[in-house]
Design a protein around this motif. Structure first.
Motif, PDB file in Angstrom:
ATOM      1  N   THR A  67      -1.799  11.062 -14.952  1.00  0.00           N
ATOM      2  CA  THR A  67      -2.254  10.540 -13.662  1.00  0.00           C
ATOM      3  C   THR A  67      -1.354   9.469 -13.072  1.00  0.00           C
ATOM      4  O   THR A  67      -1.461   9.183 -11.878  1.00  0.00           O
ATOM      5  CB  THR A  67      -3.679   9.968 -13.793  1.00  0.00           C
ATOM      6  OG1 THR A  67      -3.687   8.955 -14.809  1.00  0.00           O
ATOM      7  CG2 THR A  67      -4.668  11.061 -14.149  1.00  0.00           C
ATOM      8  N   GLN A  68      -0.484   8.846 -13.867  1.00  0.00           N
ATOM      9  CA  GLN A  68       0.422   7.825 -13.339  1.00  0.00           C
ATOM     10  C   GLN A  68       1.854   8.322 -13.421  1.00  0.00           C
ATOM     11  O   GLN A  68       2.405   8.453 -14.510  1.00  0.00           O
ATOM     12  CB  GLN A  68       0.284   6.505 -14.108  1.00  0.00           C
ATOM     13  CG  GLN A  68       1.206   5.406 -13.573  1.00  0.00           C
ATOM     14  CD  GLN A  68       0.917   4.052 -14.182  1.00  0.00           C
ATOM     15  OE1 GLN A  68      -0.242   3.668 -14.347  1.00  0.00           O
ATOM     16  NE2 GLN A  68       1.963   3.307 -14.506  1.00  0.00           N
ATOM     17  N   PRO A  69       2.482   8.598 -12.305  1.00  0.00           N
ATOM     18  CA  PRO A  69       3.870   9.097 -12.333  1.00  0.00           C
ATOM     19  C   PRO A  69       4.809   8.113 -13.027  1.00  0.00           C
ATOM     20  O   PRO A  69       4.694   6.893 -12.875  1.00  0.00           O
ATOM     21  CB  PRO A  69       4.217   9.229 -10.845  1.00  0.00           C
ATOM     22  CG  PRO A  69       2.900   9.359 -10.149  1.00  0.00           C
ATOM     23  CD  PRO A  69       1.941   8.523 -10.934  1.00  0.00           C
ATOM     24  N   GLY A  70       5.749   8.674 -13.798  1.00  0.00           N
ATOM     25  CA  GLY A  70       6.764   7.857 -14.456  1.00  0.00           C
ATOM     26  C   GLY A  70       6.325   7.167 -15.718  1.00  0.00           C
ATOM     27  O   GLY A  70       7.125   6.475 -16.349  1.00  0.00           O
ATOM     28  N   LEU A  71       5.057   7.332 -16.125  1.00  0.00           N
ATOM     29  CA  LEU A  71       4.575   6.700 -17.351  1.00  0.00           C
ATOM     30  C   LEU A  71       4.752   7.687 -18.504  1.00  0.00           C
ATOM     31  O   LEU A  71       4.021   8.674 -18.616  1.00  0.00           O
ATOM     32  CB  LEU A  71       3.112   6.292 -17.205  1.00  0.00           C
ATOM     33  CG  LEU A  71       2.480   5.594 -18.414  1.00  0.00           C
ATOM     34  CD1 LEU A  71       3.264   4.360 -18.828  1.00  0.00           C
ATOM     35  CD2 LEU A  71       1.020   5.232 -18.125  1.00  0.00           C
ATOM     36  N   ILE A  72       5.749   7.410 -19.330  1.00  0.00           N
ATOM     37  CA  ILE A  72       6.133   8.320 -20.409  1.00  0.00           C
ATOM     38  C   ILE A  72       6.320   7.502 -21.675  1.00  0.00           C
ATOM     39  O   ILE A  72       6.896   6.405 -21.657  1.00  0.00           O
ATOM     40  CB  ILE A  72       7.451   9.055 -20.086  1.00  0.00           C
ATOM     41  CG1 ILE A  72       7.471   9.538 -18.635  1.00  0.00           C
ATOM     42  CG2 ILE A  72       7.674  10.217 -21.051  1.00  0.00           C
ATOM     43  CD1 ILE A  72       8.845  10.002 -18.182  1.00  0.00           C
ATOM     44  N   TYR A  73       5.866   8.048 -22.782  1.00  0.00           N
ATOM     45  CA  TYR A  73       6.039   7.411 -24.082  1.00  0.00           C
ATOM     46  C   TYR A  73       6.768   8.366 -25.027  1.00  0.00           C
ATOM     47  O   TYR A  73       6.668   9.595 -24.896  1.00  0.00           O
ATOM     48  CB  TYR A  73       4.689   7.046 -24.694  1.00  0.00           C
ATOM     49  CG  TYR A  73       3.930   5.983 -23.947  1.00  0.00           C
ATOM     50  CD1 TYR A  73       4.130   4.637 -24.215  1.00  0.00           C
ATOM     51  CD2 TYR A  73       3.000   6.330 -22.968  1.00  0.00           C
ATOM     52  CE1 TYR A  73       3.430   3.660 -23.539  1.00  0.00           C
ATOM     53  CE2 TYR A  73       2.288   5.356 -22.275  1.00  0.00           C
ATOM     54  CZ  TYR A  73       2.517   4.025 -22.568  1.00  0.00           C
ATOM     55  OH  TYR A  73       1.817   3.056 -21.892  1.00  0.00           O
ATOM     56  N   ASP A  75       8.534  18.909 -23.323  1.00  0.00           N
ATOM     57  CA  ASP A  75       7.584  18.442 -22.333  1.00  0.00           C
ATOM     58  C   ASP A  75       8.121  18.600 -20.917  1.00  0.00           C
ATOM     59  O   ASP A  75       9.316  18.411 -20.667  1.00  0.00           O
ATOM     60  CB  ASP A  75       7.255  16.963 -22.571  1.00  0.00           C
ATOM     61  CG  ASP A  75       6.598  16.732 -23.915  1.00  0.00           C
ATOM     62  OD1 ASP A  75       5.364  16.736 -23.975  1.00  0.00           O
ATOM     63  OD2 ASP A  75       7.331  16.566 -24.904  1.00  0.00           O
ATOM     64  N   LEU A  76       7.210  18.909 -19.991  1.00  0.00           N
ATOM     65  CA  LEU A  76       7.489  18.942 -18.561  1.00  0.00           C
ATOM     66  C   LEU A  76       6.753  17.803 -17.875  1.00  0.00           C
ATOM     67  O   LEU A  76       5.596  17.492 -18.213  1.00  0.00           O
ATOM     68  CB  LEU A  76       7.040  20.269 -17.955  1.00  0.00           C
ATOM     69  CG  LEU A  76       7.986  21.460 -18.114  1.00  0.00           C
ATOM     70  CD1 LEU A  76       7.254  22.756 -17.777  1.00  0.00           C
ATOM     71  CD2 LEU A  76       9.217  21.294 -17.229  1.00  0.00           C
ATOM     72  N   ASP A  77       7.417  17.193 -16.904  1.00  0.00           N
ATOM     73  CA  ASP A  77       6.793  16.125 -16.124  1.00  0.00           C
ATOM     74  C   ASP A  77       5.664  16.720 -15.284  1.00  0.00           C
ATOM     75  O   ASP A  77       5.891  17.645 -14.506  1.00  0.00           O
ATOM     76  CB  ASP A  77       7.855  15.491 -15.221  1.00  0.00           C
ATOM     77  CG  ASP A  77       7.372  14.215 -14.552  1.00  0.00           C
ATOM     78  OD1 ASP A  77       6.156  14.098 -14.300  1.00  0.00           O
ATOM     79  OD2 ASP A  77       8.214  13.344 -14.264  1.00  0.00           O
ATOM     80  N   PRO A  78       4.439  16.208 -15.411  1.00  0.00           N
ATOM     81  CA  PRO A  78       3.338  16.780 -14.624  1.00  0.00           C
ATOM     82  C   PRO A  78       3.481  16.577 -13.119  1.00  0.00           C
ATOM     83  O   PRO A  78       2.787  17.234 -12.337  1.00  0.00           O
ATOM     84  CB  PRO A  78       2.103  16.049 -15.170  1.00  0.00           C
ATOM     85  CG  PRO A  78       2.620  14.798 -15.786  1.00  0.00           C
ATOM     86  CD  PRO A  78       3.979  15.140 -16.317  1.00  0.00           C
ATOM     87  N   PHE A  79       4.396  15.679 -12.704  1.00  0.00           N
ATOM     88  CA  PHE A  79       4.601  15.416 -11.282  1.00  0.00           C
ATOM     89  C   PHE A  79       5.900  16.011 -10.754  1.00  0.00           C
ATOM     90  O   PHE A  79       6.178  15.937  -9.566  1.00  0.00           O
ATOM     91  CB  PHE A  79       4.594  13.902 -11.031  1.00  0.00           C
ATOM     92  CG  PHE A  79       3.314  13.245 -11.443  1.00  0.00           C
ATOM     93  CD1 PHE A  79       2.231  13.216 -10.583  1.00  0.00           C
ATOM     94  CD2 PHE A  79       3.189  12.666 -12.697  1.00  0.00           C
ATOM     95  CE1 PHE A  79       1.039  12.612 -10.961  1.00  0.00           C
ATOM     96  CE2 PHE A  79       1.996  12.063 -13.083  1.00  0.00           C
ATOM     97  CZ  PHE A  79       0.915  12.051 -12.210  1.00  0.00           C
ATOM     98  N   ASP A  80       6.705  16.582 -11.632  1.00  0.00           N
ATOM     99  CA  ASP A  80       8.003  17.147 -11.230  1.00  0.00           C
ATOM    100  C   ASP A  80       8.295  18.343 -12.124  1.00  0.00           C
ATOM    101  O   ASP A  80       8.695  18.186 -13.278  1.00  0.00           O
ATOM    102  CB  ASP A  80       9.094  16.088 -11.352  1.00  0.00           C
ATOM    103  CG  ASP A  80      10.454  16.565 -10.880  1.00  0.00           C
ATOM    104  OD1 ASP A  80      10.603  17.771 -10.585  1.00  0.00           O
ATOM    105  OD2 ASP A  80      11.389  15.735 -10.805  1.00  0.00           O
TER     106      ASP A  80
END
Length: 726
Positions: free
Chosen positions: A58-64, A377-382
């Motif tokens: 739900t928050q773009p760019g938040l990746i761990y 993994d794929l970015d859920p926003f991109d």
């Protein structure tokens, strides 16, 4: 590549308190004072197994990212690098740097959880859930009554720890060997789900399409490590009851699972937990609405001679439910591959093996082949942004969709920048040439001419995998020797580690049992080699011939690495320390013969160090403190006020001082910290804080040309340099 070198000595528990803070112990005279230091990595970039990547939905760019021995990291979009999150963990908590699973909260993105614990063996410590409400800036710890295997087989499966997407106070944790556990208070307390039938779990998954906001998600899937029985279970009543999913494939273990926006469940499978020893696998999709299973594997193991592999990484396009990526695992014959499908797995295109891979951020990677692709993994926003993990770091791309229109996906190792997960086993700082040269587990070692940049020449060449020791001649510092896992077990450099030549020969025990460690006399004319399970050997012709020393012990055959040491002034003096018995030895005839010291030293100590500029001075760090000799190792005395020492080193003296600066990782009451002394050990300064502890400090050394500069070799956080704050 083989798994990162993890000597069991990394998990030795030192005596003392669990944080850098005052304790109830009575303060001895000359209580250490604090001084301000700045700390940073000497960059290598990567170097260890990044076992998983997790995007917040739900928050773009938040990746761990999570690692097997180096803790967790958070991506900094504005800086295009990763931020380490667990540098507050010290020696006594080093096993919590093994992160077996990570969960980021979709409802409150500032919340993040780590399932932390490194080893499952009897000597391993218990594990914990680390909880944060500020994106990992600070952590709350909940001890667990079982062990987790952040560095065990199966560490790239998952995720095992999941947050209920509809009711985020609920978390589900699948363990390596202790079943399924539930928390209903944001991970503060846990209870075992006794109705779940299998102890070893590989993944948990809430079906986010089931249920409603504010209520527990009813449908949950759990994958288990079981080749003989059902390996995928489902609950439709929030976890109260569990049943095998009907019609599922048999004889395989689920590695990853994900549910597409159209309700289809996708799974990757292998016949072992991985990342090694997987020989077959498959990719399946399951339609819950009609209970239909379909094998959609891009390629079948065994189609070519010895082409064995399984499947591991799995990524679904959040915007396009038919688009997905999968990765092979343990495919050594042809090399691991990533496949892309845009039709729900009906057809596939390979997008890795023939694609460009940028490695300018870490030149040593150019010599390596992507392997251990345990997560993808794929970015859920991109939809074009993808990451995959390897045994040495992360590759990323911004054009994962390029092959859809006939293009080429370009991958870059720049996605690893900021992650430093090497395990340095030895460090030297010669008085000329490069300020720092290292021996590294798995990746050879590096000559760092610039402490702020990756070395453009890559690793020592040949690299030879794990390098156990490296040393230079004090009065001929361009002459350097190292031991390694290569054919001759050791190499020599005459130009300060720019180039290397293998020794012409090696003691038979080194070839048979393992390289052990090596020392070189101050004039560079005598080499002393102590292979594993062997008496020491010396050479006076640069390794052309070797002669067994007289009167010394046989070194350990296990994880302990007994280290030979040369005097820093007198070329005839050498020292040995038997970690098994606590016996010290000395030679005053160029390593031809050794005698026992008159003083018994505690066993289970670490690498002894001789003092530059002081003939016959040798220090031995142990769990019970430091033992010091000033008579060439004949006798030792215990230093006052030092309760324990895990690593010891020397550096350039302070202005007006004759004795080298002393650097120590250990316990001086009331602190467990990193210390410096400028007056021969009479007084000490604390150099780090509760936020800069860096786990286990495997090796420490000062800079020979810059007073106050100190180098740390850690058990999974790479190379670090500390300097007085300006």
């Amino acid at each position: 590549m083989m798994p990162l070198f993890r000597p069991r000595s990394l998990i030795i528990t030192l005596l003392g308190v669990a944080a850098i803070c005052a304790s109830t112990l009575s303060a001895a005279p000359a209580k250490p004072a604090f001084t301000n230091y700045t700390w940073r990595n000497v960059p290598i970039t990567g170097g260890g197994f990044v076992s998983g990547i997790v995007f917040n939905s739900t928050q773009p760019g938040l990746i761990y990212a999570r690692t097997d021995v180096g803790g967790a990291y958070r991506w900094l979009p504005d800086k295009s690098r990763w931020l380490p999150l667990n540098d507050d963990l010290g020696t006594e908590d080093t096993e919590l740097l093994g992160i077996v699973s990570l969960a980021t909260d979709p409802l409150e993105p500032q919340r993040v959880y780590l399932a932390a614990g490194q080893y499952l063996a009897d000597w391993g410590k218990n594990s914990a859930i680390l909880s944060s409400t500020d994106y990992g800036a600070t952590w709350q710890r909940t001890p667990l009554p079982f062990k987790l295997g952040g560095n065990a087989d199966g560490r790239s499966t998952g995720e095992r720890l999941q947050i209920d997407p509809h009711k985020n106070n609920r978390l589900l944790l699948g363990t390596n060997q202790d079943g399924l556990w539930l928390s209903e208070d944001f991970a503060l307390t846990w209870k075992k789900i006794t109705r779940f039938p299998v102890a070893s779990i590989t993944l948990t998954l809430f079906d986010h399409l089931s249920g409603s906001a504010g209520n527990p998600t009813p449908v949950i899937y759990v994958g288990v490590n079981d080749l003989k029985g059902p390996a995928l279970f489902r609950s439709t009543d929030t976890g109260k009851t569990w049943n095998p999913v009907p019609g599922q494939p048999s004889g395989l273990i689920p590695h990853h699972a994900a549910i597409a926006t159209d309700g289809i469940l996708y799974l990757t499978y292998g016949d072992y937990l991985g990342p090694n020893d997987v020989t077959r696998g498959a990719v399946w999709k399951y339609s819950p609405s009609d209970n239909r299973w379909t094998d959609i594997s891009p390629a079948q193991p065994g189609m070519l001679d010895r082409d064995t592999f399984g499947y591991a990484g799995l990524a679904l396009d959040a915007k396009n439910p038919g688009n997905l990526l999968v990765s092979t695992l343990n495919r050594w014959t042809l090399g691991d591959e990533i496949f892309r499908s845009t039709d729900s797995g009906a057809t596939w295109k390979p997008i890795l093996s023939s694609a460009p891979q940028g490695t300018s951020t870490a030149p040593y990677v150019a010599k390596l082949k992507p392997h251990w692709i345990g997560d993808l993994d794929l970015d859920p926003f991109d939809s074009a942004r993808a990451y995959f993990v390897t045994g040495y770091g992360i590759f990323g791309t911004d054009n994962a969709t390029a092959t859809d229109s006939g293009g080429i996906t370009r991958w870059s190792f720049a996605a690893t920048v900021g992650i430093e997960e090497t395990v340095p086993l030895a460090l030297i700082s010669p008085p000329e040439g490069a300020p720092l040269v290292s021996a590294i587990g798995d990746f050879g070692g590096f000559r760092h001419d610039n402490l702020n940049a990756v070395t453009p020449r890559g690793t020592h060449a040949p690299m030879y995998g794990t390098n156990l020791s490296i040393e230079f001649a004090e009065n001929a510092p361009a002459k350097i020797v190292r031991t390694h896992s290569g054919p001759t077990r050791a190499s020599l450099s005459l130009d300060g580690a720019l180039t290397w030549i293998d020794f012409p020969s090696a003691p038979p025990t080194a070839l048979k049992n393992g390289p052990g460690k090596i020392a070189i006399s101050t004039d560079g004319k005598t080499l002393l080699w102590l292979p594993k399970k062997s008496a020491p050997f010396f050479s006076t012709d640069d390794g052309t011939t070797w002669t067994a020393s007289i009167g010394a012990f046989v070194s350990a055959a296990d994880y302990r690495n007994d280290t030979p040491v040369a005097d820093r002034v007198d070329p005839s003096k050498f020292y040995l320390y038997d970690q098994t018995t606590g016996t010290a030895y000395y030679s005053h005839d160029g390593a031809r013969s050794f005698k026992k010291s008159a003083t018994r030293i505690p066993a289970a100590g670490t690498t002894p160090k001789s003092v530059p500029g002081h003939a016959g001075h040798i220090w031995i760090p142990t769990e019970s403190g430091i033992y010091r000799s000033t008579d060439g190792g004949v006798t030792y005395s215990k230093m006052e006020n030092i309760l324990s020492a895990s690593a010891l080193g020397f550096g350039k003296p302070a202005a007006g001082q004759r004795h080298p600066a002393i650097y120590l990782a250990g316990k001086i009451p009331p602190y467990h910290a990193i210390f410096r002394s400028d007056d021969g050990g009479l007084t000490w300064l604390v150099l780090n804080t509760a936020r800069t502890r860096f786990g286990f400090i495997n090796v420490i050394t000062g800079d020979s040309r810059t007073h106050g500069r100190v180098y740390l070799g850690t058990g999974g956080r790479g190379l670090l340099v500390g300097e007085p704050a300006r």
